[in-house]
Each structure stands twice: as C-alpha cells, then as structure tokens.
Motif scaffolding. Structure first.
Motif, PDB file in Angstrom:
ATOM      1  N   GLY A 206       0.791  -1.227   0.000  1.00  9.56           N
ATOM      2  CA  GLY A 206       0.000   0.000   0.000  1.00  9.56           C
ATOM      3  C   GLY A 206       0.821   1.273   0.000  1.00  9.56           C
ATOM      4  O   GLY A 206       0.292   2.339   0.271  1.00  9.56           O
ATOM      5  N   GLN A 207       2.094   1.192  -0.323  1.00 13.20           N
ATOM      6  CA  GLN A 207       2.935   2.393  -0.308  1.00 13.20           C
ATOM      7  C   GLN A 207       3.010   2.998  -1.702  1.00 13.20           C
ATOM      8  O   GLN A 207       4.060   2.973  -2.356  1.00 13.20           O
ATOM      9  CB  GLN A 207       4.330   2.040   0.201  1.00 13.20           C
ATOM     10  N   LEU A 208       1.916   3.555  -2.110  1.00 18.05           N
ATOM     11  CA  LEU A 208       1.861   4.098  -3.464  1.00 18.05           C
ATOM     12  C   LEU A 208       2.788   5.307  -3.608  1.00 18.05           C
ATOM     13  O   LEU A 208       3.280   5.587  -4.703  1.00 18.05           O
ATOM     14  CB  LEU A 208       0.418   4.478  -3.799  1.00 18.05           C
ATOM     15  N   ASP A 209       3.021   6.014  -2.513  1.00 22.23           N
ATOM     16  CA  ASP A 209       3.925   7.168  -2.591  1.00 22.23           C
ATOM     17  C   ASP A 209       5.345   6.713  -2.929  1.00 22.23           C
ATOM     18  O   ASP A 209       6.018   7.325  -3.752  1.00 22.23           O
ATOM     19  CB  ASP A 209       3.889   7.987  -1.295  1.00 22.23           C
ATOM     20  N   GLN A 212       5.528   5.477  -6.486  1.00 25.53           N
ATOM     21  CA  GLN A 212       5.553   6.559  -7.464  1.00 25.53           C
ATOM     22  C   GLN A 212       6.973   7.075  -7.701  1.00 25.53           C
ATOM     23  O   GLN A 212       7.270   7.609  -8.763  1.00 25.53           O
ATOM     24  CB  GLN A 212       4.663   7.700  -6.980  1.00 25.53           C
ATOM     25  N   LEU A 244      -2.295   1.294 -13.188  1.00 24.14           N
ATOM     26  CA  LEU A 244      -3.696   1.139 -12.816  1.00 24.14           C
ATOM     27  C   LEU A 244      -3.944   1.675 -11.408  1.00 24.14           C
ATOM     28  O   LEU A 244      -4.943   2.354 -11.151  1.00 24.14           O
ATOM     29  CB  LEU A 244      -4.108  -0.332 -12.895  1.00 24.14           C
ATOM     30  N   ARG A 245      -3.034   1.373 -10.491  1.00 24.93           N
ATOM     31  CA  ARG A 245      -3.217   1.840  -9.117  1.00 24.93           C
ATOM     32  C   ARG A 245      -3.109   3.364  -9.030  1.00 24.93           C
ATOM     33  O   ARG A 245      -3.773   3.999  -8.211  1.00 24.93           O
ATOM     34  CB  ARG A 245      -2.172   1.198  -8.198  1.00 24.93           C
ATOM     35  N   ALA A 246      -2.238   3.923  -9.850  1.00 22.26           N
ATOM     36  CA  ALA A 246      -2.037   5.374  -9.802  1.00 22.26           C
ATOM     37  C   ALA A 246      -3.048   6.124 -10.665  1.00 22.26           C
ATOM     38  O   ALA A 246      -3.039   7.353 -10.689  1.00 22.26           O
ATOM     39  CB  ALA A 246      -0.616   5.707 -10.257  1.00 22.26           C
ATOM     40  N   TRP A 275      -8.487  -3.896 -17.791  1.00 24.56           N
ATOM     41  CA  TRP A 275      -8.823  -2.847 -16.824  1.00 24.56           C
ATOM     42  C   TRP A 275      -8.499  -1.449 -17.339  1.00 24.56           C
ATOM     43  O   TRP A 275      -9.106  -0.479 -16.899  1.00 24.56           O
ATOM     44  CB  TRP A 275      -8.166  -3.122 -15.475  1.00 24.56           C
ATOM     45  N   LEU A 278     -11.802  -0.987 -18.897  1.00 32.06           N
ATOM     46  CA  LEU A 278     -12.921  -0.904 -17.952  1.00 32.06           C
ATOM     47  C   LEU A 278     -12.927   0.406 -17.172  1.00 32.06           C
ATOM     48  O   LEU A 278     -13.942   0.801 -16.605  1.00 32.06           O
ATOM     49  CB  LEU A 278     -12.877  -2.084 -16.978  1.00 32.06           C
ATOM     50  N   ARG A 279     -11.798   1.075 -17.125  1.00 34.28           N
ATOM     51  CA  ARG A 279     -11.738   2.344 -16.391  1.00 34.28           C
ATOM     52  C   ARG A 279     -12.229   3.519 -17.244  1.00 34.28           C
ATOM     53  O   ARG A 279     -12.428   4.617 -16.724  1.00 34.28           O
ATOM     54  CB  ARG A 279     -10.294   2.612 -15.959  1.00 34.28           C
ATOM     55  N   ARG A 280     -12.357   3.309 -18.519  1.00 33.02           N
ATOM     56  CA  ARG A 280     -12.749   4.434 -19.372  1.00 33.02           C
ATOM     57  C   ARG A 280     -14.215   4.788 -19.151  1.00 33.02           C
ATOM     58  O   ARG A 280     -15.043   3.890 -18.964  1.00 33.02           O
ATOM     59  CB  ARG A 280     -12.498   4.099 -20.849  1.00 33.02           C
ATOM     60  N   ARG A 309      -6.880 -10.406  -8.256  1.00 28.96           N
ATOM     61  CA  ARG A 309      -7.946  -9.561  -7.702  1.00 28.96           C
ATOM     62  C   ARG A 309      -8.688  -8.835  -8.821  1.00 28.96           C
ATOM     63  O   ARG A 309      -9.917  -8.804  -8.861  1.00 28.96           O
ATOM     64  CB  ARG A 309      -7.338  -8.548  -6.726  1.00 28.96           C
ATOM     65  N   GLN A 313     -12.552  -9.343  -9.891  1.00 26.65           N
ATOM     66  CA  GLN A 313     -13.464  -8.202  -9.849  1.00 26.65           C
ATOM     67  C   GLN A 313     -14.038  -7.890 -11.223  1.00 26.65           C
ATOM     68  O   GLN A 313     -15.211  -7.540 -11.355  1.00 26.65           O
ATOM     69  CB  GLN A 313     -12.731  -6.972  -9.301  1.00 26.65           C
TER      70      GLN A 313
ATOM     71  N   SER B 260      -0.899   6.295   2.153  1.00 27.19           N
ATOM     72  CA  SER B 260       0.373   5.590   2.316  1.00 27.19           C
ATOM     73  C   SER B 260       0.999   5.873   3.676  1.00 27.19           C
ATOM     74  O   SER B 260       1.464   4.968   4.373  1.00 27.19           O
ATOM     75  CB  SER B 260       1.347   5.989   1.210  1.00 27.19           C
ATOM     76  N   VAL B 284      -3.906  -2.667   2.643  1.00 29.85           N
ATOM     77  CA  VAL B 284      -4.683  -1.629   1.964  1.00 29.85           C
ATOM     78  C   VAL B 284      -4.788  -1.935   0.478  1.00 29.85           C
ATOM     79  O   VAL B 284      -3.863  -2.463  -0.125  1.00 29.85           O
ATOM     80  CB  VAL B 284      -4.047  -0.239   2.212  1.00 29.85           C
ATOM     81  N   LEU B 289      -3.319   8.776  -4.470  1.00 29.31           N
ATOM     82  CA  LEU B 289      -2.536   9.181  -3.288  1.00 29.31           C
ATOM     83  C   LEU B 289      -3.355  10.149  -2.451  1.00 29.31           C
ATOM     84  O   LEU B 289      -2.910  11.233  -2.109  1.00 29.31           O
ATOM     85  CB  LEU B 289      -1.233   9.850  -3.731  1.00 29.31           C
TER      86      LEU B 289
END
Lengths: 380, 388
Positions: A206-209, A212, A244-246, A275, A278-280, A309, A313, B260, B284, B289
């Motif tokens: 979960g550390q998207l920061d 990035q 996709l996550r960002a 996906w 599907l996000r559009r 996942r 989904q 995060s 999570v 963000l």
C-alpha cells in the motif's frame, strides 16, 4: 555555504536493490530512487539532513548527516551501517507476519516441485541452506506459465505462480504463523528485476507514494519493451499494475493492448489491458475488455495477486451486468476457486491446491506419489 | 437512521457512515436462539466504542483539504440511549442515541449515505466498520442479526469487496473505507458459510472515475484483528493516532495524512503493541494518493532513546534543541523535558531535526551530542552511547 551530500544503499540479504529515498533538511525535501549499484551525491546548503529509504515491508531505514561547507559527506544506509530501522520488518516481501527470527530453518519436512502449465517440469536446480537456515534455490525458469508447489506431510500444499522472468530465487523459511495461510512455512519468490521487485512490494504493502518514486524508470523500460528494445514482461506487468493503481493507465496509450497481444499466455497482460478499458468512462470497448478477461481466465491464474484480484473483480462486474453470459459465468466460477483459496496479501499469486490447476479449500498434505519431478527440501 | 452530524452547506462535503457491531443476537449470549455452528464467534464490547471514537474524531478533528464535514451517520450496538438533557447542546457522536446495525438498518443507512455522497463529484465518502468479519473469496462483514437463518448463514453479512467495487458508480471521486474486522476463519468452518453475502451497491461497468480510493483492512488476509474488552480496538486506536499526526508526511511546507503514510504509521503502532500483543498487520487496496487530513502545524512525534549503558540514565541531563530544518518549520521555543525510565528517555516533540545533548553534571560519564530526526511515525529506541 554549499557542501555535498552523498547517499548509498548497502543492500544486504533480504532487501531489494532499488528503493525510494527521501532527503529532508535545509528547509527542503528531495525524493528519488536509490540504487544499490549507483550511489549519488548532490550539492546542498550546509546543515543537518535526514536520509531515509522506504522498505517494501513498510519500514523506514534512516540516518542523519551533518553536511559542512566545501566538503563531501556520505550516508550509507543498510543493515550493517548502523542506520535506524524505524519499523520492525515483519516480512521479506510483504506485510505477511511471522517470517522473522534468528533461525529461519523450516521445522517440517517439505517438498518442492516446478510446473510448466499443467505439467510437472524437471527440477534441476541446486537447493542450498542459507546461514540463517532458510532454504534457497535459484530456479532456471524461462518465459512461460511456471508455477512452484511446496508442501509436505504436515504442511498444506500450496502453489505459487512465478513471475515471467528468466530465473527467480525461491526462499522457504519457518513461519510463526501456524494457523493462517503460512501453515508454519513461508514461501517467498524474489523477483529477477530489482525495479519490478521494489515496485510490486510497494504496491502490495500500500505504499503508493514510494511506488511513485521508483515507477518512472520501470514505465520507461516497459515502453522500450514495446519498441522492441528489450524483453522484460515482468517489468511491464509491474508497470501496468502501478499505472492502474495510480490512475495513469492512459498515459501509455496502446501498450497494454500490445502487451496482451504479444504475451497471450500471460494472464496478467490481458488483465491489465482489460482494466485499462474498464476504467474508461462508459466503457466504450466493453466487448474487448470482456474478451481480455476471458483470455486471462483461460490462461490460468495470474502471476501476481493484484492480477487475480482484478480478474475476479472484472468478471464479477460483467457477470452482474449480464447473468446470462455463460462464458463469463463459467470463467467466474473457475476464478472464484482461486480467489477463495488464495493469500490476498502475497505479491505473487499463492493458493492452496493439490495441483496448480486445482485450487481448493481442502487441506492437501503428504508427499507426491510420483517417483520423480520433485525435490525433498533440506531441513527437518 | 441516525445522523449524529448534519452540516448543510454548498460545495463538496465529507459524508461518513460509521458502524460498530458488538451485540450479535444469534451468537452465544445474544439473547436469541442459536441454531447453528457459531464458528467460534462471541459477543464483542470494543466495536461500539471504536465506532463512537471514530465518529468523535471525524466531528472534531478532520480537516480535509478540499471538503468540509457534511454528515456523519452512526449505527452501533447495543444502542443504549444516552440522550442529552433538554436544552443542552447537541450531543457529541459518542453520546448520541443511534440505530442498531442490523442488515435492514445498515442497508437503509447505506442508501442514504450513497445518495448524499452522490451529490457532488468532489464529495468525500468515508466508510468505517468495526465488528466480526470472515473471509472466503471476499471479506464479509457480519452485522448484528448475522446467522439469523441457519440455512443461509451469510444472509445478514455484507460483502465489502464487491460493495467497494460498486461504489465506483457513485459520483464522489474520493472514497475511503476502513474495515476493522477479522479476516480469519478455520478452513474446516469455511464450508459452513453458506449463501452469499449482500452487496449494497452492485458493481457495474460504467468506468471507474474515482480519483483517490482506499480500502484499508485492520489485518492481513486470513488473520485476526484484535480487540480489548471495554476499549476501542487496537487498530482503531492506532488509526486515530495516525490521523492525529503519526501518519503525517511533509507536503510542501505543510503536513498531511495520506493513505500511504497512514498505512505505515498504523503498521508501526500495531507492530509495537505493548505487553507482547500479537502481530496484526493492516493491509490496503485502492488507487491514488488521497490526502485525508491536513494538519495545522507539525505533528507531535514520540521519541524514545535507549541509553547505553542504562546505568547512566539517572545521572544524565538530556536536552533536545530543534534545528528548524524541515520545510516550513518554525523554531519551537518550548521543548518539553525528556522523561527518564529504567533504560533511557522519552518525550513527544514537534516534528523536526534536533540536536540531542546529554550532560552529566555529577560526572561519571562524558557529555554526548547526536542528531535526532524526529519524523512521523516516530523514533523508537534510538541508541545513545555513553562513555565513562
């Protein structure tokens, strides 16, 4: 007065070679990637600075440096350099608990077996015992649907889907988690690509920061993959999941489509393209997305839990919309078995199973009945 | 329905739905017939307290960067009325009389909450649940009338995985879900989980336009989330401490809490549980963000120093001097004194880089100095080497 601050990463065993780093001090905060193979230095006003890296486990490792004018000061982060780890590192590749401890030798008899698709593959790799007791093996896999199976008479059999890479490193160690998914044994797979390994670890925790910070290099590599300059589907999959996550999946235009076309045996590629579509807004290419999800389901379980996942989904989404769609319903039932039996917190798709194509909630134990094609692991 | 906060106004708003289930009618001690295998589940006291603590924090402390607080809807068991006296100020969420979280009540509250969130694309949806949970192919949250029917055990359970997916239909582009529940059931009992859990908003392929989303679980897949009798749960306590500052990170010259940084802080706090508390590792899912909370000033950060040898602690006079080295930092005039323990010193200070000086007025040891980076989520057992 300006001095020079150098930063290096002494990656020991169990650490990724490439991490997200931040330097704070002098009224500034600078973030960048820190590569164990490429220390770097830069000019800063003299003063006190804190340098810290985010580990994929969720821990920080940090050190403080005094930078004097007209001098170069180096900070070397690492287990052996006295840097402070601010959070106990609970697991090697994710937040999975109970993998630490001084002696990591498994206490139960175990076997390992390599599969290519639905067929046992030949096991020809050397198995070693690390100084801390963990069992390691460098597996000579190629690009293909490889899976690893580990189990034993006292340990439920599980399958780990291996990343699409030329060679991966397996680590089997004792786990204090005896009632949960680990069942007393932790099975880890180390990615062949340092950037992909870091990025997937950050995404899993979960550390998207932090993701990035390291992602741009991998996205660049992935774009080069589709210009024919390199073949790293593992990196492309990691980059795709990050995008996709960002929410940046449109920034790479049509490479997810190319990815799914070129690597049609890789379920993750089809999932990423599905996906993106599907996000559009209003999903104008719903039929293509549906075809990609079915393509992924036919190819088996994705290599990465993030992919499983998204596949689950996506099929639920389409199944809800059209309950009469027999193809989607069939694929959903098949994928639901993987979803029910999997460890949602692993980086690489891991599930209980008697065979890689037969996930299930029944606890399957024992030695394989086949005479060969598997190896008994050293240990208990 | 129980809106414990209802602040009308133009522009984007934060709308929260907060649920705490402690009294399970069809589990042992619940007062209703128990006609099924109870999966080892028991009555809980922590979740209603946890839910009320979260509602209180949202009502009094939340500072979202773009949206003011709009509504908080609260459902908790056992639902004991605790009304304010006539003429008194409106009760705080922790004292309000609220509905009990049966499936019918939760479904109605969810529909109303969805409608409020759906009024503006810059609205912020916050969902919090505390109570029992199990996981099969998706995490299921067990409501107060769970297991009413032995023929369909999951009849009054909520499929939070699919519901979270379905929320892509909602116009609110920022959504945060916090699930403080176990995700563990022994294998042999999983097959007793008959039927399907309810999905409160059916996922549709409409294109997920959410900008920032998070589905934060109190524990990892297949593991337990721990509670304590008569107190908020460990996860919720850690969550609120993280929101209060330990989950902070620098954002330009200010401090914010994003998903995060929140995750890292909660992981640390749960990992350092006192008294040999069991490992509980949150996880999570989500995208973006998103910044949940902005702080008006630098967060207070716990600093604990381990003196080596420990025998020098009582003779030492430690002092922290701030360097105002962080972006936007102000030099704090009054830094509290460090408190001695058997093994070192501890204190809470505003985030900054400090110079630690330890003098020994009575002699016996040489004075020492070192730099301390007091940044969230905190400094724990930083060694301070002292020489005779």
């Amino acid at each position: 007065v300006t001095g020079r601050l150098g930063v290096a990463w002494d990656a020991g065993p169990g650490h990724e070679r490439l991490l997200a780093c931040e330097v704070i001090g002098g009224g500034r905060r600078i973030t960048r990637t820190l590569d164990a193979d490429a220390p770097y230095a830069f000019d800063v006003p003299e003063g006190t600075y804190v340098v810290r890296v985010a580990l994929p486990s969720g821990a920080f490792m940090s050190s403080v440096a005094e930078v004097a004018g007209d001098r170069e000061t180096w900070v070397v982060l690492g287990d052996s350099t006295g840097a402070v780890t601010e959070v106990p590192d609970p697991g090697a590749e994710s937040f999975t608990p109970g993998t630490g401890g001084a002696d990591r030798r498994p206490t139960r008899p175990l076997f390992a077996r390599l599969w290519l698709g639905d067929t046992p593959s030949t096991w020809s790799d050397t198995v070693e015992v690390a100084p801390d007791g963990a069992i390691t093996a460098r597996l000579s896999t190629g690009l293909g649907p490889y899976a690893l199976q580990v189990g034993g008479p006292e340990t439920a059999w599980r399958t780990v889907r291996l990343p699409p890479a030329y060679g991966v490193t397996l680590t089997v160690s004792r786990s204090e988690d005896t009632a949960g998914f680990d069942d007393g044994v932790h099975v880890g797979v180390t990615s062949a690509s340092p950037v992909a390994g870091s990025l997937l670890g950050y995404l899993a925790s979960g550390q998207l920061d932090a993701a990035q910070i390291v992602a741009p290099e991998l996205v660049r590599q992935a774009e080069e993959l589709f210009r024919g300059k390199m073949a790293n589907p593992e990196g492309a999959a990691a980059a795709g999941y990050f995008l996709l996550r960002a929410g940046q999946q449109e920034s790479v235009r049509n490479w997810p489509e190319n990815f799914a076309n070129w690597f049609d045996w890789l379920p993750d590629a089809a999932v990423i393209h599905a996906w993106q579509l599907l996000r559009r807004p209003r999903v104008p290419e719903r039929d293509v997305a549906r075809a990609r999800l079915l393509q992924a389901a036919r190819a088996g379980a994705p290599c990465y839990t993030e992919g499983l996942r998204l596949l689950f989904q996506g099929l639920q989404l389409l199944g809800n919309e059209d309950p009469d769609d027999a193809d989607v319903a069939g694929a959903l039932e098949q994928v639901r078995l993987f979803a029910a039996a999997c460890d949602w917190d692993a980086v690489h798709t891991t599930y209980w199973s008697a065979r890689p194509d037969r996930p299930g909630l029944q606890r399957h134990t024992g030695w394989p009945t086949e005479a060969d094609g598997w190896v008994r692991l050293p240990g208990a | 329905m129980t809106l414990v906060v209802d602040r009308a106004g133009d522009g984007p708003r934060v709308h929260a739905l907060v649920i705490g289930v402690g009294a399970y009618r069809h589990l042992p001690g619940g007062g209703e017939p128990v006609t099924h295998d109870t999966l080892g589940l028991r009555q809980l006291t922590g979740p209603p307290l946890s839910a009320r603590a979260v509602a209180d924090w949202l009502a009094t402390s939340l500072r979202h960067p773009r949206a003011a607080l709009g509504t908080i809807e609260l459902l908790t068991s056992p639902g004991a009325p605790d009304a304010a006296p006539d003429g008194a100020a409106p009760p705080a969420p922790s004292r309000a009389s609220v509905d009990v979280p049966t499936m019918a009540a939760v479904a109605a509250a969810f529909e109303a909450w969805y409608a409020r969130c759906d009024t503006h694309e810059d609205n912020v949806a916050v969902f919090y649940f505390c109570g029992h949970g199990v996981e099969r192919e998706s995490p299921f949250l067990l409501l107060e009338d769970f297991a009413r029917s032995p023929l369909a055990l999951l009849e009054n359970a909520l499929d939070i995985g699919q519901t979270y997916q379905g929320m892509a239909r909602c116009r609110a582009r920022e959504q945060y879900f916090f699930v403080d529940a176990c995700r563990e059931i022994p294998f042999q009992l999983l097959q007793l989980l008959s039927g399907n859990a309810r999905v409160l908003v059916t996922p549709q392929a409409v294109g997920d336009q959410r900008r920032d989303t998070a589905l934060v679980y109190a524990t990892s897949g297949g593991a337990k989330a721990y509670g304590r009798p008569g107190r908020p749960t460990r996860f919720t306590e850690a969550l609120l401490r993280a929101l209060d500052g330990l989950g902070g990170r620098l954002d330009g010259a200010g401090w914010v809490v994003d998903v995060s940084s929140l995750q890292r802080a909660v992981t640390l706090l749960l990992g350092s549980g006192a008294g040999g508390a069991p490992v509980q590792v949150p996880s999570v899912r989500g995208a973006g963000l998103g910044v949940l909370h902005t702080m008006p000033h630098a967060p207070l950060v716990p600093v604990s120093l381990a003196c080596r040898p420990a025998a020098a602690v009582q003779a030492g006079a430690p002092r922290l001097s701030p360097l105002a080295a962080l972006p936007g930092a102000v030099r704090h005039a009054a830094i509290p004194s460090l408190v001695a323990s058997a093994t070192g010193w501890s204190v809470e200070v505003p985030a900054d880089i400090y110079t630690l000086s330890v003098d020994f007025p009575g002699g016996g040891y040489a004075s020492v100095q070192k730099s301390i980076a007091a940044l969230p989520p905190g400094v724990y057992d930083e060694p301070v080497e002292v020489q005779p």
